[in-house]
Every structure is written in structure tokens, then in C-alpha cells.
Design an enzyme around this catalytic site. Sequence first.
Site, PDB file in Angstrom:
ATOM      1  N   LYS A 285       0.841  -1.205   0.000  1.00 43.59           N
ATOM      2  CA  LYS A 285       0.000   0.000   0.000  1.00 43.59           C
ATOM      3  C   LYS A 285       0.873   1.252   0.000  1.00 43.59           C
ATOM      4  O   LYS A 285       2.024   1.198   0.462  1.00 43.59           O
ATOM      5  CB  LYS A 285      -0.848   0.019   1.282  1.00 43.59           C
ATOM      6  N   ARG A 359     -10.217 -11.544   2.378  1.00 43.14           N
ATOM      7  CA  ARG A 359     -11.087 -12.601   1.846  1.00 43.14           C
ATOM      8  C   ARG A 359     -10.391 -13.959   1.896  1.00 43.14           C
ATOM      9  O   ARG A 359     -11.045 -14.990   1.974  1.00 43.14           O
ATOM     10  CB  ARG A 359     -11.540 -12.234   0.424  1.00 43.14           C
TER      11      ARG A 359
HETATM   12  N1  BES Z   1      -8.037  -3.750   4.650  1.00 43.01           N
HETATM   13  C1  BES Z   1      -8.228  -3.359   3.301  1.00 43.01           C
HETATM   14  C2  BES Z   1      -9.527  -2.594   3.085  1.00 43.01           C
HETATM   15  C3  BES Z   1      -9.616  -1.230   3.724  1.00 43.01           C
HETATM   16  C4  BES Z   1      -9.284  -0.105   2.999  1.00 43.01           C
HETATM   17  C5  BES Z   1     -10.062  -1.079   5.006  1.00 43.01           C
HETATM   18  C6  BES Z   1      -9.386   1.146   3.563  1.00 43.01           C
HETATM   19  C7  BES Z   1     -10.182   0.176   5.597  1.00 43.01           C
HETATM   20  C8  BES Z   1      -9.831   1.288   4.859  1.00 43.01           C
HETATM   21  C9  BES Z   1      -8.254  -4.591   2.393  1.00 43.01           C
HETATM   22  O1  BES Z   1      -7.479  -5.660   2.796  1.00 43.01           O
HETATM   23  C10 BES Z   1      -7.725  -4.161   1.068  1.00 43.01           C
HETATM   24  O2  BES Z   1      -6.584  -3.815   1.006  1.00 43.01           O
HETATM   25  N2  BES Z   1      -8.564  -4.179   0.053  1.00 43.01           N
HETATM   26  C11 BES Z   1      -8.193  -3.780  -1.247  1.00 43.01           C
HETATM   27  C12 BES Z   1      -8.728  -4.782  -2.223  1.00 43.01           C
HETATM   28  C13 BES Z   1      -8.170  -4.643  -3.601  1.00 43.01           C
HETATM   29  C14 BES Z   1      -6.708  -4.989  -3.637  1.00 43.01           C
HETATM   30  C15 BES Z   1      -8.955  -5.555  -4.532  1.00 43.01           C
HETATM   31  C16 BES Z   1      -8.763  -2.391  -1.497  1.00 43.01           C
HETATM   32  O3  BES Z   1      -9.865  -2.131  -1.027  1.00 43.01           O
HETATM   33  O4  BES Z   1      -8.091  -1.592  -2.107  1.00 43.01           O
HETATM   34 MN    MN Z   2      -5.478  -5.454   2.081  1.00 43.18          MN
END
Ligand code: BES
Ligand code: MN
Length: 508
Positions: A285, A359
Site C-alpha cells: 500500500k 477474503r
Molecule cells: N483492509 C483493506 C480494506 C480497507 C481499505 C479497510 C481502507 C479500511 C480502509 C483490504 O485488505 C484491502 O486492502 N482491500 C483492497 C482490495 C483490492 C486490492 C482488490 C482495497 O480495497 O483496495
Molecule cells: Mn489489504
Amino acid sequence: MAHCPRPIANYGVYSMQVNQNKISIKETKDEVIAIAVFQVPGGQPPSATPLKYPKEFEDLSQYVRKEEFEGKSGQVYVFNSITAFKFKVLLYGLGEEKDFNLDYLRRFGGTAVRYAASAKSASVSIVLPNVKNASEAAQSIAEGAILASYKPIKFKTKKDDYFEVKTANIISQENVSDAIKRASALATAQNYVRDINENPANIATPQMLAQSARDLSKQNGLACTVFEKDDLKKMKMNAILGVNQGSALPPVLVIMEYNKDKKDVPFYAVVGKGITFDSGGISIKPAKGMQEMKYDKTGAVTTLGIMRAVSELKLPIRLIGAFAATENMPSGTAQKPGDIITAYNGKTIEVLNTDAEGRLILADTLAYVAERKPQAIIDLATLTGAIIISLGRYRAGLFSNDDNLAKAIFEAGEATFERVWRMPLDKEYVEMDKGDFADIKNIGSEVGDAGSITAAAFLQEFVGECKWAHLDIAGVDMISEKHSYLEKGASGIGVRLVVNALERLAMK
Ligand code: BES
Ligand code: MN
Ligand code: ZN
């Protein structure tokens, strides 16, 4: 297995005492008394009393400068008429009666406690307003008061700036003590979730979450099993292990059970996502805001709170609370984009993005829990950023394969003000997750189309024949600006919602 450090959970103070007091208002010994009033509709002339006071307090209007307080919702007016009373009076506007809902009373309870803290009064009297259902009203006020009493200050060394209000006395002639007990169980469980969740990833490790589950289970008489890394290997929980691969800390899978041996009661399960830190892994990230990913364990911590509340309320159900916990980290051993793994239920998964890790750990956990055949499974997960795009921070996303289950959760959301909105799961979205080289892939679209829905559709592949609902709580897990009963930080949203939904389901 390598030595696993077991850090002690850092617990703060989070339970205030709420009592019922049957005295008349003017007899209170508290320095602060809070009274909620309705606004009278339709712009009354200033000469008329534009407010509805409780009967025994109609004469209060003489102390109020009408141009300064009309009783609009959320409006606050304080007067300190020492000549007339020995206490400070806080008036709180509920707005017009036709717009009323119980959350106004939660806000009222919270505002009363916050004001008492600012006035350095260790206890506060709160007058139960004249509304239809005294019990519901008392419960809401008590919830607001207890929730507002929690502050995330356990890591501050100077706590003097934070005055602790220890007691709230709800003044009511009707008996509302059971309602107050309910509120205490629920709001204290919610504060407990907030408090554990405030521990950052160097403290709230998977091992610490497992220890919290053991502590809770011991206290509340739950059965508790913690599967460690070696167990997960034997059980072929490869989706959990894959996410854990880049981390220096071992993962856990925790299974708690309430009323384990009760056969003649409805049987449900709650499942939570327990990523103690989500760096994204190899699909890392951006740095900005990454610290918020300490809250990526919210689903897991919320299952702890739900187990706590359900066991304290002694609900006539059997309930499993399950979560897997691990960090999601990049390293030389980390899982890589393109890796293919076989989940606990035998399905093969193509890991196209290591940041879609929630997931994956849920896949194994859900498949394991589904084997027990509960009548419904509800999972809670900070699953997608996309749900924040869809619903912002006021409603969680609800996904379900069963209309009755979805309805119960929706109604629970309206009743608790932990609101949800149902999203679709049409087969076209399910198709989007079809793998090119394996059964299923962990992202539905390279560009993020329907990101929350394809994530939910992925989870659905692991619940077998069970009735199931998924709550995407990524938008509501934390509060970025404090409001009348929740402080900036972990919200604990989900406890009151799911407990209320379970009660609705069990009543049917
Ligand atoms: N934990 C994150 C989702 C999240 C994002 C929670 C912002 C709280 C605030 C999750 O694991 C994630 O990174 N999701 C990705 C999925 C994508 C790679 C398909 C996302 O939402 O960007
Ligand atoms: Mn994630
Ligand atoms: Zn995550």
C-alpha cells in the site's frame, strides 16, 4: 514451533456505572443534571414557550433565554441557577418530536457525560424524557453515556486532562433497571472492542488477540480453542498460511463457543477478519494513511465483543465466534501475485493481489465454521476500500444469500443506529471472480469494478449451503472526528448491531 511472545493486552478503563434513581429531580445530589426537551414545531412566536419540558420542570423555561435555545436537535444550553437549585442544568435539544429516533437519546446521554466531565463532576443526573417507551429510552441514554465515557488515552502518560465521570443516575419513576443492565452489557462490550482495537500492531499481535479470547472465555464461561500455526498446517488452512507467509509472527485461528452443549436453542456463528496490520504485502500500500491498517483486525475484535455481550445477556442461543488473525507483510518469504493456493474447502485460489488478503483468511475460517452447520453465519470484515466509495462512513455494506437474514440485520441496524445497506450479489458479479488458472481469483477486476461486491461474492464460495451475511465495515470501523458519544478512533460499531440481529433471528 518458534517461541511466540504473548504480550499482555493493554486494557484501559471503559465501564461507567449507570443507575436508576426514583427521586424527584430537585432532590438530586449530583452537581450536574441533564434534561432533554423537544422543540415545538412551526416557529412559535418568541413569547410562547418554544419547548416541551417534562411536567415537573415546566417552570424551567423562565431560566432560558429563548433566542439562545430553541431545542433544535443537538442544541445545548447550560444554566447555573444556584439561587433556585444546587446544581448546574444542561438542557439538550431533541428537535421536533415527529423527527425523533432513539439515537437522539444516545447523543443526549453522551453529551450529558461529556458536559459533566468538563464541569469536573464525577456523577451526573440524567432525566428520562417523556417518550412512549421508557425502557428503550433509558437503554439508549445509558448506552450513549457509557460510550461517551470511553477515551482512547491508555497510551498517554499524563491522564490529568481527562476527567473521569464515574456514575450516571437516570431519574425515572418507571422501572427501567433491566433496560439499563442491557445497555451496560452492550455498551461495555462495545467499549471493550474499542479498547482492544486501539492497541497498535506492535501490541495487538495475533497472539495477543488469542490471549484476549482466552481471557474472555475464562471470565464468561465460553469454550475456546486456539489453533496455532502447526495446527493450521495439519488442517490445510493454506489461505490463512499464505497471507501469514510474509510475517515474522505466527497466525492463529480462534474458535469460541457460547452454550456449546445446548441442543434445543437456535445455533448461529459470527466470523471476523483479524488482520493485525495490513501493509498490503508484496502488492504494498502507499505510505499515506497506512497506520490506519492497525484497525484491519476490527472484525475479529468485534466478534470478541459480540461473544462478551451475548454471554453477559445470557441470550437463549448457541453461538460460535471465530476469527483468524495474522499480519499481512511483504518479505522474502511473502506470498506473491500469481501464487495459487488450495483453501480449506479444497477450492484453488489465484492470488492476483496480495492486498486482497482479508477474503483469503475469511475463506478458510468461513469454510471451517460452515462445517458445523449453524443456522446462519454473519461475518464482519474491514474488507474493501470500495465500500467507503459506495456508502461513505454512515452505513456498512450488507451482503447476503438469504432475504430473511438480510432483513433482520437491516432492521437491527435501524434500531441500533449502526446502519447497513444491502448490496447485490447477482451471478454476473460471481462470474467476475472466475479464475483463469485456478477455480477462483482473489480480485474480480484489475480496475476495481464492483470491488466490494466481488469481494463478497468471493466469500460466498466458502460458506457451502449455509445462510450467510457479510458486513463490510471498512467505512465504519473508526471515527475520524468525534461525535456526541464516540471519540475519534476505533468505533466498536457492529456489536450492538449483530447482537440485536441475533435476538431478532432467535425470536422467529
Ligand atoms: N483492509 C483493506 C480494506 C480497507 C481499505 C479497510 C481502507 C479500511 C480502509 C483490504 O485488505 C484491502 O486492502 N482491500 C483492497 C482490495 C483490492 C486490492 C482488490 C482495497 O480495497 O483496495
Ligand atoms: Mn489489504
Ligand atoms: Zn485488509
